[in-house]
Design a protein around this motif. Sequence first.
Motif, PDB file in Angstrom:
ATOM      1  N   TRP A  76       0.826  -1.206   0.000  1.00 12.87           N
ATOM      2  CA  TRP A  76       0.000   0.000   0.000  1.00 12.87           C
ATOM      3  C   TRP A  76       0.864   1.263   0.000  1.00 12.87           C
ATOM      4  N   THR A  77       1.461   1.566  -1.150  1.00 10.74           N
ATOM      5  CA  THR A  77       2.100   2.865  -1.328  1.00 10.74           C
ATOM      6  C   THR A  77       0.998   3.905  -1.505  1.00 10.74           C
ATOM      7  N   ASP A  78       1.363   5.163  -1.481  1.00 10.11           N
ATOM      8  CA  ASP A  78       0.361   6.209  -1.727  1.00 10.11           C
ATOM      9  C   ASP A  78      -0.266   6.033  -3.103  1.00 10.11           C
ATOM     10  N   GLU A  79       0.560   5.659  -4.093  1.00  8.29           N
ATOM     11  CA  GLU A  79       0.050   5.459  -5.445  1.00  8.29           C
ATOM     12  C   GLU A  79      -0.939   4.295  -5.482  1.00  8.29           C
ATOM     13  N   GLN A  80      -0.600   3.185  -4.807  1.00  6.45           N
ATOM     14  CA  GLN A  80      -1.482   2.029  -4.820  1.00  6.45           C
ATOM     15  C   GLN A  80      -2.782   2.308  -4.069  1.00  6.45           C
ATOM     16  N   LYS A  81      -2.695   3.038  -2.962  1.00  4.56           N
ATOM     17  CA  LYS A  81      -3.913   3.379  -2.227  1.00  4.56           C
ATOM     18  C   LYS A  81      -4.835   4.234  -3.093  1.00  4.56           C
ATOM     19  N   ASN A  82      -4.250   5.115  -3.878  1.00  5.98           N
ATOM     20  CA  ASN A  82      -5.063   5.935  -4.777  1.00  5.98           C
ATOM     21  C   ASN A  82      -5.737   5.069  -5.839  1.00  5.98           C
ATOM     22  N   LYS A  83      -5.021   4.065  -6.359  1.00  9.19           N
ATOM     23  CA  LYS A  83      -5.629   3.148  -7.329  1.00  9.19           C
ATOM     24  C   LYS A  83      -6.778   2.365  -6.706  1.00  9.19           C
ATOM     25  N   THR A 248       4.373 -24.285   9.329  1.00  6.45           N
ATOM     26  CA  THR A 248       5.239 -23.199   8.877  1.00  6.45           C
ATOM     27  C   THR A 248       4.529 -21.873   9.104  1.00  6.45           C
ATOM     28  N   ARG A 249       4.690 -21.308  10.288  1.00  8.02           N
ATOM     29  CA  ARG A 249       4.017 -20.045  10.608  1.00  8.02           C
ATOM     30  C   ARG A 249       4.612 -18.908   9.790  1.00  8.02           C
ATOM     31  N   VAL A 250       3.747 -18.044   9.260  1.00  8.05           N
ATOM     32  CA  VAL A 250       4.181 -16.876   8.485  1.00  8.05           C
ATOM     33  C   VAL A 250       4.366 -15.708   9.454  1.00  8.05           C
ATOM     34  N   PRO A 251       5.585 -15.210   9.621  1.00  8.13           N
ATOM     35  CA  PRO A 251       5.809 -14.129  10.595  1.00  8.13           C
ATOM     36  C   PRO A 251       5.057 -12.851  10.229  1.00  8.13           C
ATOM     37  N   ALA A 252       4.532 -12.187  11.227  1.00  4.20           N
ATOM     38  CA  ALA A 252       3.833 -10.927  10.985  1.00  4.20           C
ATOM     39  C   ALA A 252       4.750  -9.922  10.298  1.00  4.20           C
ATOM     40  N   LEU A 259       3.383  -5.969   2.467  1.00  2.00           N
ATOM     41  CA  LEU A 259       2.176  -5.182   2.204  1.00  2.00           C
ATOM     42  C   LEU A 259       2.175  -3.808   2.859  1.00  2.00           C
ATOM     43  N   GLY A 260       3.117  -3.547   3.755  1.00  2.00           N
ATOM     44  CA  GLY A 260       3.106  -2.263   4.439  1.00  2.00           C
ATOM     45  C   GLY A 260       1.836  -2.088   5.247  1.00  2.00           C
ATOM     46  N   GLU A 261       1.203  -0.938   5.119  1.00  2.00           N
ATOM     47  CA  GLU A 261      -0.032  -0.663   5.850  1.00  2.00           C
ATOM     48  C   GLU A 261      -1.120  -1.687   5.529  1.00  2.00           C
ATOM     49  N   GLY A 262      -1.068  -2.255   4.313  1.00  2.00           N
ATOM     50  CA  GLY A 262      -2.054  -3.243   3.907  1.00  2.00           C
ATOM     51  C   GLY A 262      -2.004  -4.524   4.712  1.00  2.00           C
ATOM     52  N   SER A 264      -2.559  -4.808   7.649  1.00  2.00           N
ATOM     53  CA  SER A 264      -3.636  -4.754   8.634  1.00  2.00           C
ATOM     54  C   SER A 264      -4.833  -5.601   8.204  1.00  2.00           C
ATOM     55  N   LEU A 265      -5.006  -5.788   6.884  1.00  2.00           N
ATOM     56  CA  LEU A 265      -6.108  -6.613   6.399  1.00  2.00           C
ATOM     57  C   LEU A 265      -5.943  -8.076   6.788  1.00  2.00           C
ATOM     58  N   ILE A 266      -4.688  -8.519   6.915  1.00  2.00           N
ATOM     59  CA  ILE A 266      -4.397  -9.921   7.177  1.00  2.00           C
ATOM     60  C   ILE A 266      -4.083 -10.169   8.639  1.00  2.00           C
ATOM     61  N   LEU A 267      -3.393  -9.216   9.266  1.00  2.00           N
ATOM     62  CA  LEU A 267      -3.012  -9.382  10.676  1.00  2.00           C
ATOM     63  C   LEU A 267      -4.123  -8.925  11.614  1.00  2.00           C
ATOM     64  N   GLY A 268      -5.049  -8.122  11.111  1.00  2.00           N
ATOM     65  CA  GLY A 268      -6.247  -7.751  11.864  1.00  2.00           C
ATOM     66  C   GLY A 268      -7.440  -8.490  11.279  1.00  2.00           C
ATOM     67  N   GLY A 269      -8.618  -8.069  11.647  1.00  2.00           N
ATOM     68  CA  GLY A 269      -9.782  -8.737  11.076  1.00  2.00           C
ATOM     69  C   GLY A 269     -11.088  -8.298  11.700  1.00  2.00           C
ATOM     70  N   GLN A 270     -12.131  -8.947  11.271  1.00  2.00           N
ATOM     71  CA  GLN A 270     -13.472  -8.678  11.792  1.00  2.00           C
ATOM     72  C   GLN A 270     -14.173 -10.019  12.064  1.00  2.00           C
ATOM     73  N   ARG A 271     -14.923 -10.045  13.127  1.00  2.00           N
ATOM     74  CA  ARG A 271     -15.752 -11.210  13.457  1.00  2.00           C
ATOM     75  C   ARG A 271     -17.180 -10.859  13.039  1.00  2.00           C
ATOM     76  N   ALA A 272     -17.353 -10.726  11.720  1.00  2.00           N
ATOM     77  CA  ALA A 272     -18.600 -10.178  11.188  1.00  2.00           C
ATOM     78  C   ALA A 272     -19.689 -11.235  11.136  1.00  2.00           C
ATOM     79  N   MET A 273     -20.908 -10.805  11.405  1.00  2.00           N
ATOM     80  CA  MET A 273     -22.078 -11.684  11.401  1.00  2.00           C
ATOM     81  C   MET A 273     -23.081 -11.197  10.354  1.00  2.00           C
ATOM     82  N   PRO A 274     -23.638 -12.111   9.551  1.00  2.00           N
ATOM     83  CA  PRO A 274     -24.576 -11.724   8.486  1.00  2.00           C
ATOM     84  C   PRO A 274     -26.007 -11.572   9.009  1.00  2.00           C
ATOM     85  N   ARG A 275     -26.194 -10.716  10.002  1.00  2.00           N
ATOM     86  CA  ARG A 275     -27.496 -10.631  10.679  1.00  2.00           C
ATOM     87  C   ARG A 275     -28.620 -10.260   9.715  1.00  2.00           C
TER      88      ARG A 275
END
Length: 300
Positions: A76-83, A248-252, A259-262, A264-275
């Motif tokens: 996630w460079t500035d250019e990629q975030k803009n894309k 084979t654990r993938v280190p954070a 991915l840089g700032e990106g 966060s999509l893989i190391l974070g997350g959501q416990r979303a429910m389809p209510r």
Amino acid sequence: MKILVTGGTGLIGRHLVMRLQTLSHHVTVLTRDAQRAQQTLGPEIATMTTLAPLSHLNEFDAVINLAGEPIAERRWTDEQKNKLCQSRWDVTGQLSLLMRQSDNPPSVFISGSATGYYGDQNDALVDEDEPPIIDFAHTLCARWENLALRARNEKTRVCLSRTGVVLAADGGLLGRLLPLYKVGLSGPIGDGTQFMSWIHIDDIVNALLFMLTTDGLAGPFNVCSPYPVRNEHFSSVLAGVLHRPAFTRVPARAVQLFLGEGASLILGGQRAMPRRLTEAGFTFCFSELEAALTEIVNAV
């Protein structure tokens, strides 16, 4: 129905367009490369390469908007975030404008979004009313949704598909992981405790069709299994289905470097429910992870 689809050559779009054709709908795909779209979807598919000549969308009964640069394939460079932003915002804004300019607009506009709308929610259960954590993913999704909602009027209902991780053998996260897991070269990512909101490719296609054909449905919908899992559980189940180890654990740090700032999509997350989806009567074919992964692996 006459349906305009954007993002028709992407992972979800390919499966959706094929299903729509099977159901005898007349599909037009908005694509930058008509030749590639016809190679992917079949020579009979109707295409358009730009919305620019249009002043309305009177000829369409529905629009399904899935366009967008893949979100987790580059740093996630500035250019990629803009894309990432412009590839979603521009076409969504154009579609909404054309619908507002239509005397007889499409009756439904289904527009993509993602569970990333909520930001990193750690272990909290997240339904459609959950206040978001403000980060780049939320900012991207929130404007994407707001642009889609501009099409809403007494003739057009707008559904927002907040999609989780789509599981399919021919693309997305699972498509990249399967070759690694088959040779025992993968496992949990980071500490593995982050939640994954996931959905089988057949269920997301079914959910989009459900929104398309169920009168009265509108607003945001979490399009993900009612049973989100932690990443370490996902890894264990996938390895088990493939009869392979997953040690084979993938280190954070490696994910962050790639991915840089990106990351966060893989190391974070959501416990979303389809209510809202389940309250509306939608039934999942694959609500349990093991059944979903088994079906996908066996179908390859």
